[in-house]
Design an enzyme around this catalytic site. Structure first.
Site, PDB file in Angstrom:
ATOM      1  CE  LYS A 234     -14.303  58.918 -11.678  1.00 54.31           C
ATOM      2  NZ  LYS A 234     -13.796  57.938 -10.732  1.00 54.31           N
TER       3      LYS A 234
ATOM      4  CB  CYS B 108     -17.301  57.419  -9.214  1.00 52.03           C
ATOM      5  SG  CYS B 108     -15.759  56.873  -8.437  1.00 52.03           S
TER       6      CYS B 108
ATOM      7  CG  ASP C 171     -15.545  55.551 -12.668  1.00 51.90           C
ATOM      8  OD1 ASP C 171     -15.184  56.423 -13.481  1.00 51.90           O
ATOM      9  OD2 ASP C 171     -15.284  55.612 -11.452  1.00 51.90           O
TER      10      ASP C 171
END
Ligand code: ZN
Length: 201
Positions: free
Chosen positions: A113, A146, A29
């Site tokens: 995702k 995450c 991310d």
């Protein structure tokens, strides 16, 4: 609530050499909304991790290590907006991976995702299996969200997890150290002091 806690001892490794053919680096991310001050869910310490991650990717690519990126992706009326506000909306500037860590087209693999876990509802597990990967070096943001979910999910599948301390970031120190503690103690991942201590052969 007022509680003062101290971080339990976390074992830190200075150097590790991993087999290139059985290892992947996963960049979690590192998107404009999280890394850039103008982003919608800015993590101020993420900028400091860009250079260590960049150096690690350079070494990994030179050795033929497969590189994965997760890209947090939400659409209209995503239920996660009720928790975090709108962020990384598909197709926006904030959704894009930062230019400094741009995936190499035709080489690196980007996995979109929708939740914290890089494995949930994505082809990540299948791709790691296809390529015979056993070790994953996990970098990126946010450490206790995450990164932690993806590290835990990898460990539950018996991948060996490595995390360079200088390559993950959180919104505060508690979250940062809580993530390291969980990865080390619970998931038996290896915490490496810095990305320069990770090499591939
Ligand atoms: Zn999200």
């Amino acid at each position: 609530m007022e509680a003062k806690v101290s971080v339990p001892e976390i074992e830190i490794v200075e150097k590790v050499t991993l087999p290139a053919r059985e290892t992947s680096v996963i960049v979690v991310d590192m998107q404009n909304d999280f890394v850039k001050p103008e982003g919608k869910l800015y993590v101020p310490t993420a900028q400091k991790t860009v250079e260590p991650i960049r150096g690690l990717l350079e070494k990994a690519r030179a050795r033929g290590v497969r590189v994965f990126y997760t890209q947090d992706t939400h659409y209209e009326e995503d239920p996660e907006y009720s928790i975090w506000g709108e962020h990384v909306k598909y197709g926006t500037w904030g959704w894009r991976i930062i230019d400094e860590l741009k995936p190499v087209e035709g080489r690196d693999i980007v996995v979109m995702k929708t939740r914290y876990d890089g494995f949930y509802g994505t082809p990540l597990e299948d791709l790691l299996k296809v390529y015979g990967v056993r070790n994953v070096v996990i970098t990126g943001t946010v450490a206790n969200i995450c990164v932690l979910h993806t590290a835990g999910s990898a460990a539950l599948r018996w991948y060996k997890v490595y995390v360079p301390m200088d390559s993950i970031s959180a919104l505060n120190d508690f979250d940062y150290y809580a993530a390291l503690r969980q990865i080390s103690f619970l998931y038996r991942g290896v915490i490496v002091r810095g990305s320069d201590g990770i090499n591939f052969d």
